[in-house]
Structure formats: structure tokens, C-alpha cells
Design an enzyme around this catalytic site. Structure first.
Site, PDB file in Angstrom:
ATOM      1  N   ASP A  36       0.858  -1.188   0.000  1.00  0.00           N
ATOM      2  CA  ASP A  36       0.000   0.000   0.000  1.00  0.00           C
ATOM      3  C   ASP A  36       0.891   1.233   0.000  1.00  0.00           C
ATOM      4  O   ASP A  36       2.011   1.190   0.520  1.00  0.00           O
ATOM      5  CB  ASP A  36      -0.899   0.007   1.253  1.00  0.00           C
ATOM      6  N   PRO A  92     -13.249   5.701  -5.673  1.00  0.00           N
ATOM      7  CA  PRO A  92     -14.376   6.496  -5.163  1.00  0.00           C
ATOM      8  C   PRO A  92     -15.079   7.273  -6.274  1.00  0.00           C
ATOM      9  O   PRO A  92     -14.622   7.270  -7.418  1.00  0.00           O
ATOM     10  CB  PRO A  92     -13.690   7.473  -4.193  1.00  0.00           C
ATOM     11  N   THR A  93     -16.164   7.940  -5.931  1.00  0.00           N
ATOM     12  CA  THR A  93     -16.849   8.788  -6.909  1.00  0.00           C
ATOM     13  C   THR A  93     -15.971  10.013  -7.180  1.00  0.00           C
ATOM     14  O   THR A  93     -15.413  10.605  -6.258  1.00  0.00           O
ATOM     15  CB  THR A  93     -18.223   9.225  -6.352  1.00  0.00           C
ATOM     16  N   LYS A 219     -20.782  -6.843 -11.079  1.00  0.00           N
ATOM     17  CA  LYS A 219     -20.527  -6.268  -9.744  1.00  0.00           C
ATOM     18  C   LYS A 219     -21.390  -5.021  -9.527  1.00  0.00           C
ATOM     19  O   LYS A 219     -22.042  -4.879  -8.486  1.00  0.00           O
ATOM     20  CB  LYS A 219     -19.033  -5.923  -9.612  1.00  0.00           C
ATOM     21  N   LEU A 220     -21.411  -4.130 -10.508  1.00  0.00           N
ATOM     22  CA  LEU A 220     -22.234  -2.921 -10.366  1.00  0.00           C
ATOM     23  C   LEU A 220     -23.700  -3.305 -10.243  1.00  0.00           C
ATOM     24  O   LEU A 220     -24.447  -2.744  -9.432  1.00  0.00           O
ATOM     25  CB  LEU A 220     -22.050  -2.002 -11.582  1.00  0.00           C
ATOM     26  N   CYS A 275     -19.992   1.458  -0.904  1.00  0.00           N
ATOM     27  CA  CYS A 275     -20.230   0.852  -2.221  1.00  0.00           C
ATOM     28  C   CYS A 275     -21.539   1.235  -2.906  1.00  0.00           C
ATOM     29  O   CYS A 275     -21.529   1.604  -4.077  1.00  0.00           O
ATOM     30  CB  CYS A 275     -20.162  -0.666  -2.086  1.00  0.00           C
ATOM     31  N   LYS A 277     -23.941   3.596  -3.030  1.00  0.00           N
ATOM     32  CA  LYS A 277     -24.205   4.868  -3.721  1.00  0.00           C
ATOM     33  C   LYS A 277     -23.198   5.054  -4.862  1.00  0.00           C
ATOM     34  O   LYS A 277     -23.576   5.375  -5.990  1.00  0.00           O
ATOM     35  CB  LYS A 277     -24.101   6.009  -2.707  1.00  0.00           C
ATOM     36  N   LYS A 338     -23.416   0.285   9.335  1.00  0.00           N
ATOM     37  CA  LYS A 338     -24.163  -0.927   9.684  1.00  0.00           C
ATOM     38  C   LYS A 338     -23.484  -1.511  10.915  1.00  0.00           C
ATOM     39  O   LYS A 338     -22.403  -1.028  11.318  1.00  0.00           O
ATOM     40  CB  LYS A 338     -24.171  -1.929   8.527  1.00  0.00           C
TER      41      LYS A 338
END
Ligand code: NAD
Ligand code: UDX
Length: 458
Positions: A36, A92-93, A219-220, A275, A277, A338
């Protein structure tokens, strides 16, 4: 010791860490290395205090670390020494430029592809573990084959379906493992190499193979379908509140139809997590890109309802508490998106906390695992916010308790005691429907659940 295979994972996050720990655990004959760019994250993975909370993960890492599981910041060496490379960086978005707020931000993924190209001196199988827009593998292949280098690269898609809080069980006993490849001789060979890894513990019939675009898109679509179920029942919860129908009874009746199924029908304050949204926005963006505006509108509705549900929750609080929250102390039970995780990414609690602060309420937040993340999420929020470990202390003197996360412990508290210590009239807003509303009402609270009739003393 000589290992049978050397596997690398780039990206030591919620997916890379647990997934590779599972491979290392189930396949002691393989050496698994996770790298990483974030040295702090790697230091935490190498310490007794792992960077993420996930039930069962500590034990898995303890059993494998420094045996056949290694964490490192040396990405270049990792690429040189391993022939099978999972890419599990964040996607990410996008927050800027074209597609801002909708498209996936692929900069981390592309940087990784270029790094793999630069440091590879032997053939590699490169596996998309991150969730990516359909046809990303094509871009990956173009980057990897963009120079005269005579190294062979095969790109596979192997999306991850684990859910946080149950990740270890999901990895150990997956409903399915999906592997997409090019349907060429070389592509099928690469695919078989990956099938062989999973076949160490996953029954063959659960390992689904597909063409690479189907795999990326599945996946989407899986996340879109799951989120759509939550939005569907949440939409119905609003109608239940108007009609005295009870959303739990409706969900039970509807979910008992084996064609529909009972899971993912718990009405709530709305879905959160990193995930749902992001992946639906990505799907919507792709549909618009291909000129499929009606399809895009359909899926965008899932997100609209999710926003509506969160705002509706705040509006219900406002209406129930005499149309003003200013100066009132409101305790949020839970902040994670959650139960059984410390993750707060896209948690509905962030939205609710910010809205309550806007209404000039004083917000007290308690959560068994997510308080550090909650502090970061609300670092620039204006207003009075308190973070308290003990739920009884947190709720003391509050005008209302709002359940944000379905942690089992909130269902087991002594609500008579909580009522005694509350400001009167006292309110409970159960955003997860985990409490017995009649019991809470009987001890003195005014109780508002999702999709159920309110129980009030006035
Ligand atoms: P994360 O943010 O927890 O982890 C990603 C890691 O990648 C970070 O530690 C980051 O430092 C590292 N990274 C970024 N760029 C890098 C680079 N160039 N080189 C090395 N490391 C780099 O993200 P996550 O939750 O693990 O998600 C990863 C991917 O998996 C995403 O595409 C996500 O959509 C998908 N996914 C997530 C989940 C989930 O439950 N979190 C489930 C299924 C799929
Ligand atoms: C999701 C997918 O389930 C997983 O397959 C994918 O790999 C990553 O995204 P995750 O976000 O970790 O996993 O948790 P999930 O259990 O799907 O819950 C997502 C959100 O929906 C949570 O906020 C949860 O509380 C909410 N939810 C879920 C409901 O509100 N009601 C339900 O019935 C189910």
C-alpha cells in the site's frame, strides 16, 4: 521456504486486507504480499491494532502474518517478485471535472496500472479486484501494452462481493466467486490459474466464469439490485406510516414469496457504506454515456429514495418534537453505516447529525467501534457535538434517542433506566426497527419507528 505461487495485492484496505488474509489462510503453500502507498496503514497491519474492525479478522491475520502473509510498502519490489497481482485500490466517486459526483475516480487504479507496467520484468496476471466501470479492463490492457516491453500481461476481472461486518464468513463461504477473462487461449489460461487458487477452499460449482465485460458489469448490477431492494422497502415504509400498515409485517408477507426472498427487506434510515451509492452512480453515469437515459433515470431513483428516507427521518423528528430541535440534546445510538464494523463511509448518521446541527440541536454520539471515524467525519461541522463511549452516559439528559446503527447491544439496554435519565417528554426514533416499540412506549417513551404507527403519550 519455496512457495508454489507468489501473489501480490496492491491496496491494503477493507477488501485487500481480509481477502488476502483468507487466501493466505486457506493456501499455506502460497506466499501472499499486500502493499500500500500508505505507510501508516501498513504499520497498523503489522501491529496488534489492525486498521479495520472486522469480526474474525484479527485471528486470521495472527495465524498467517509472517508465515505466508506479508504487509509492505515496497510496491516496486512486490511487482517485480510476484506473477499474480490483485489490484484492490479505492475507486471512489469523482469529485472534480467531467463526471464529478457520478463517475468513478480512476486515478488510483491507473497509477497502479502504470506502476505494474514500469516494474514488470516477467509475465503477469493482473486481476481487477476493485469495483470498476464496465470495459475498464480494455483501458488496463491498453496501458499495460502501451510500450515496446516484451512482457506479457493478462487482465482478469474478479470483483469482490464481501459485505463489511460479515467479511470473513463471506470470504470463507462465498455464494459465488466470479472470474471474467478474455475468451482467448491466453485469457482462458490466466482464468484457470485464478480458478485454481479459489478452488483450494471454494467448491468448483460456486466459481463462475464469464466474459470479462459481464464480470465487470455484474458487480455494479449486484450492488444496484441489493440497494434497490432497500430503497423499495424504504419507499413502502413511508406509505405504511400514512396508512397504519406495519412495514415489518409487509416485508415478511412479501419476502415469504420464494420468488422474492426475505433478505435485504429491512426498512431503515437508508443504506450507507462505501459501495452502494458510488456503484449506482457509476452505473447511472455509464448508462447516460451510452445514451440510455431512461435506464439511468430508473437506477437514479434508488439513490433519490435513499436521500428522501434520510431527510424524512429528520423531518419526522422535527414534527414529533414540536417543530423545533434548537437547544435540544439528541443522542445518536450508533454511527457506523451498519453493525459489526467501525466503517462510517456514507453512513446515514453523518447526514442526520449534520441536519440536526443545522437545526441547532446539541448532538451526542455513541458507537462501540466507530467513534474515531465519527470524529473525523464531523471535524468541520458547526455546533455542539459530544462523543461518549457509554450509551447510558451518552443518553443522560437527552430529549431524544435516535437509533442509527443496528448494533445488538442497543436492543439489550435497559430502556426503563434510559427513560428515567431522559429529559421529558422523552422520544425514541428507531431508524433500524431493532427495539420493541410497545415496551419502550410502556416505560414512558414516545416511540417512532420506521414504517410503523407512532406510539405517543399525547
Ligand atoms: P480502501 O480505501 O479501504 O482501500 C484502498 C487502499 O488502496 C488504501 O489503503 C489506499 O492507500 C490504497 N491505494 C490507493 N492507491 C494506491 C496505489 N497507487 N498503490 C498502492 N496502494 C494504493 O478501499 P476498499 O473499501 O478496500 O475498496 C477497494 C475496492 O474494492 C473499491 O473499488 C471498492 O469499490 C471495492 N469493494 C469494496 C467493498 C467494501 O465492502 N469495502 C466490497 C467490495 C468491493
Ligand atoms: C455491500 C454488498 O452487500 C456487498 O456484496 C458488496 O461487496 C459491498 O457492498 P456493505 O456495504 O458492506 O456490502 O453492507 P450491506 O450489508 O450490503 O449493507 C449496505 C447498507 O444497506 C447498510 O447501511 C445497511 O444497514 C443497509 N441495509 C441493508 C438496510 O438498510 N436494510 C437491509 O435490509 C439491508
Amino acid at each position: 521456504m519455496k512457495f508454489e505461487k507468489n501473489i501480490l495485492c496492491i491496496g491494503a484496505g477493507y477488501v485487500g486486507g481480509p481477502t488476502m488474509a483468507m487466501i493466505a489462510h486457506e493456501c499455506p503453500q502460497y506466499k501472499v504480499t499486500i502493499v500500500d502507498i500508505n505507510p501508516d496503514r501498513i504499520a497498523q497491519w503489522n501491529s496488534d491494532s489492525l486498521p479495520i474492525y472486522e469480526p474474525g479478522l484479527d485471528e486470521l491475520v495472527k495465524a498467517t502474518r509472517d508465515r505466508n502473509l506479508f504487509f509492505s510498502t515496497d510496491i516496486e519490489q512486490g511487482i517485480r517478485e510476484n506473477d499474480i497481482i490483485f489490484v484492490s485500490v479505492n475507486t471512489p466517486t469523482k469529485t472534480f471535472g467531467t463526471g464529478a459526483g457520478m463517475a468513478a475516480d480512476l486515478q488510483y487504479w491507473e497509477k497502479t496500472a502504470r506502476q505494474i507496467l514500469e516494474h514488470s520484468t516477467s509475465p503477469k496476471i493482473v486481476i481487477e479486484k476493485s469495483t470498476l466501470p464496465v470495459r475498464t479492463a480494455h483501458a488496463m490492457e491498453r496501458i499495460l501494452n502501451s510500450t515496446q516491453k516484451s512482457v506479457r500481461f493478462d487482465v482478469l476481472s474478479n470483483p469482490e462481493f464481501l459485505a463489511e461486518g460479515t467479511a470473513i464468513n463471506d470470504l470463507k463461504n462465498p455464494d459465488r466467486v466470479l472470474i471474467g477473462s478474455r475468451e482467448t487461449e491466453e485469457g482462458l489460461k490466466a482464468r484457470n490459474a485464478l480458478v485454481e487458487i479459489y478452488a483450494n477452499w471454494v467448491p468448483r460449482k460456486k466459481i463462475i466464469t464469464a466474459n470479462i465485460w459481464s464480470s465487470e458489469l455484474s458487480k455494479l448490477v449486484s450492488n444496484a439490485f441489493l440497494a434497490q431492494r432497500v430503497s423499495s422497502i424504504n419507499a413502502i415504509s413511508a406509505l405504511c406510516e400514512k396508512t397504519e400498515a406495519d412495514v415489518s409485517e409487509v416485508a415478511k408477507a412479501v419476502g415469504s414469496d420464494s420468488r422474492i426472498g426475505s433478505r435485504f427487506l429491512n426498512a431503515s434510515i437508508g443504506f450507507g457504506g462505501s459501495c452502494f451509492k458510488k456503484d449506482i452512480l457509476n452505473l447511472v453515469y455509464l448508462c447516460r454515456h451510452y445514451g440510455l437515459d431512461d435506464v439511468a433515470d430508473y437506477w437514479e431513483g434508488v439513490i433519490k429514495i435513499n436521500f428522501y428516507q434520510q431527510e424524512r427521518f429528520v423531518q419526522n423528528m422535527l414534527t414529533a418534537m414540536f417543530n423545533t430541535l434548537a437547544g435540544k440534546r439528541i443522542c445518536l445510538f450508533g454511527f457506523a453505516f451498519k453493525a459489526n464494523t467501525g466503517d462510517t463511509r456514507e453512513s446515514p448518521a453523518i447526514y442526520v447529525a449534520r441536519r440536526l446541527l443545522e437545526e441547532q440541536a446539541e448532538v451526542v454520539i455513541t458507537d462501540p467501534k466507530a467513534l474515531d471515524n465519527a470524529r473525523i467525519d464531523l471535524a468541520n461541522a458547526q455546533g455542539k457535538i459530544h462523543f461518549v463511549d457509554d450509551p447510558y452516559e451518552a443518553a443522560k439528559g437527552c430529549h431524544a434517542i435516535a437509533i442509527m446503527t443496528e448494533w445488538a447491544l442497543y436492543g439489550e439496554l435497559d430502556y426503563a433506566r434510559l427513560y428515567r435519565d431522559a429529559e421529558k417528554p422523552a422520544f425514541i426514533f428507531d431508524g433500524r426497527n431493532i427495539l420493541d416499540p410497545q415496551h419502550c412506549f410502556e416505560v414512558g417513551f414516545n416511540v417512532f419507528s420506521i414504517g410503523k404507527r407512532p406510539r405517543t403519550h399525547f
